[in-house]
Design an enzyme around this catalytic site. Structure first.
Site, PDB file in Angstrom:
ATOM      1  N   HIS A 393      77.652 -11.466  19.077  1.00  0.00           N
ATOM      2  CA  HIS A 393      78.749 -12.357  18.691  1.00  0.00           C
ATOM      3  C   HIS A 393      79.018 -12.317  17.186  1.00  0.00           C
ATOM      4  O   HIS A 393      80.018 -12.849  16.711  1.00  0.00           O
ATOM      5  CB  HIS A 393      78.418 -13.786  19.133  1.00  0.00           C
ATOM      6  N   ASP A 397      84.104 -11.211  18.989  1.00  0.00           N
ATOM      7  CA  ASP A 397      84.513 -12.563  19.374  1.00  0.00           C
ATOM      8  C   ASP A 397      84.716 -12.652  20.879  1.00  0.00           C
ATOM      9  O   ASP A 397      84.777 -11.639  21.584  1.00  0.00           O
ATOM     10  CB  ASP A 397      85.794 -12.960  18.645  1.00  0.00           C
TER      11      ASP A 397
END
Length: 430
Positions: A393, A397
């Site tokens: 992450h 995204d």
């Protein structure tokens, strides 16, 4: 002439290997290029061939960690190859029969004398001496060293639970490492245990898995895929495909090409973090997780974006066979920009695959199960596979990760249009 055999470098980043198995014994005669040992690196198991013919002298034990360039054995190249009879006579131990047959002039009395010499009585250590040993305990008996205390605390064990092997019965660090916690009061049945050293490959895999969990912001997103269109294509074309190309039309080619398409749409998934920079690649090197005899191996399909269905299937088969036969090279497992793992072959329904660092994404395939699904307002039974994408992450995204997995799903559910450009025979090279 004595030849020193040194550990060759298996790869650029590898500095040491571990002697997994000696395939010859000390003093054996070996031929040039004969495999004399199997060595484990942190990426693969490799065979070590003899550099010359001669009598070998081993300089390392099985399980030893040896630096690249270090001498592991000596080969006496001036030694002559022994005949079969000579080697048998050399290794055959003398028994009463061999005394009688091979030693001329010997009698049964001589044989008895020889055996009597070998069967000397050993002193009895039982009795008073054993008792004095038990009474030799001191204040230090059972006391753990600071390092041992720390290890025992992590195992929730007390020093009194461990028999010390140090001076005056002190508990050493090695004692603490080998100590096993109590498994409770036995109630019957077999409760044996065994302890074995992990291979260097297994230890490196464990290290990298922990590193991935500790250094990445890993999340997993899921989706499901209706495999009916792929089933229909394979049913219609798999025989012709195999007859022409010599490989089967499996699922890996569909998934690999679907991943390549999705990586082009979402290049962040095909990127890596290097310090404070992000490296993006305009090529797709797809790592394929394969379970080999020595553990998990991840060979790489280079430039998968340039391969057809035939090319992917041929490369997957080649790499899988080499990995399972222990012939895979370090170079064939180096690199990779994205990984595909197929836990479905073992029956896994759903999992959260762990990223293969320094990559930023991994796709998990699972088993295919017939499930009821709603199609145009009515229920149908379809072959469904759950798929999972684990991603870092820090650079990917939610929009990119979910979009990537949806793009994979779309390509798998409509392969004729999205992967074959509406020309199945041309795409399959039939």
């Amino acid at each position: 002439m004595i030849l020193e055999m040194k550990v060759p470098s298996p790869g650029e980043s590898i500095t040491e290997v571990e002697i997994a198995t000696w395939l010859v014994a000390d003093g054996d005669y070996v031929e040039k290029d004969q495999a004399i040992a199997e060595v484990d690196s942190d990426k693969a198991t490799l065979e070590l061939p003899a550099e010359a013919s001669g009598i070998i002298t081993l300089k390392a034990e099985e399980g030893d960690a040896v630096a690249v360039g270090e001498v592991v054995c000596l080969i006496d190249t001036s030694a002559e190859k022994p005949s079969n009879g000579e080697s048998e006579n050399k290794s055959e131990p003398k028994t009463p029969e061999t005394f009688k047959k091979g030693d001329e002039g010997s009698s049964d009395k001589n044989v008895e004398k020889e055996l009597a010499k070998e069967q000397k009585e050993t002193p009895n250590t039982d009795g008073p001496k054993a008792e004095s040993k038990s009474s030799n305990e001191t204040y230090a008996t059972g006391t753990a060293s600071p390092a041992a205390k720390k290890i025992l605390a992590e195992k929730n064990m007390s020093a009194s639970d461990v028999k010390g092997s140090g001076k005056d019965g002190r508990v050493t660090k090695d004692d603490a490492v080998r100590a096993t916690p109590s498994m409770g009061t036995p109630t019957g049945g077999n409760r044996g245990t065994s302890r074995s050293r992990m291979s260097m490959l297994r230890r490196k895999v464990a290290e990298r898995l922990v590193e991935a969990k500790n250094t990445t912001a890993m999340l997993t997103t899921f989706n499901e895929v209706d495999m009916s269109p792929i089933f229909a294509l394979r049913e219609e074309y798999k025989e012709a495909f195999k007859n022409k190309h010599g490989v089967g039309l499996g699922f890996m080619s569909f998934f690999t090409l679907a991943v390549v398409r999705a990586l082009k749409m979402y290049p962040a998934v095909n990127s890596m973090i290097d310090g404070q920079e992000m490296i993006s690649y305009d090529f797709c090197d797809i790592s394929i997780a394969v379970s080999g005899p020595k553990g998990l191996m991840v060979p790489v399909i280079r430039n998968a974006e340039n391969l057809s269905f035939r090319g992917v299937e041929a490369e997957v088969k080649r790499l899988a066979l080499r990995a399972r036969d222990g012939q895979i090279t370090v170079d064939e497992m180096t690199g990779g920009t994205f990984t595909i793992s197929n836990g479905g072959v073992f029956g896994s329904m759903l999992s959260t695959p762990i990223i293969n660092p320094p990559q930023s994404g991994i796709l998990g395939m699972h088993n295919i199960v017939e499930r009821p699904v709603a199609i145009d307002g009515h229920v149908e039974i379809r072959p469904i596979m759950f798929v999972a994408l684990s991603y870092d992450h820090r650079i990917i995204d939610g929009k990119e990760s979910v979009g990537f997995l949806v793009a994979v799903k779309e390509a798998l559910e409509n392969p004729t249009e999205l992967l074959m450009d509406n020309d199945v025979k041309r795409a399959l090279e039939l």
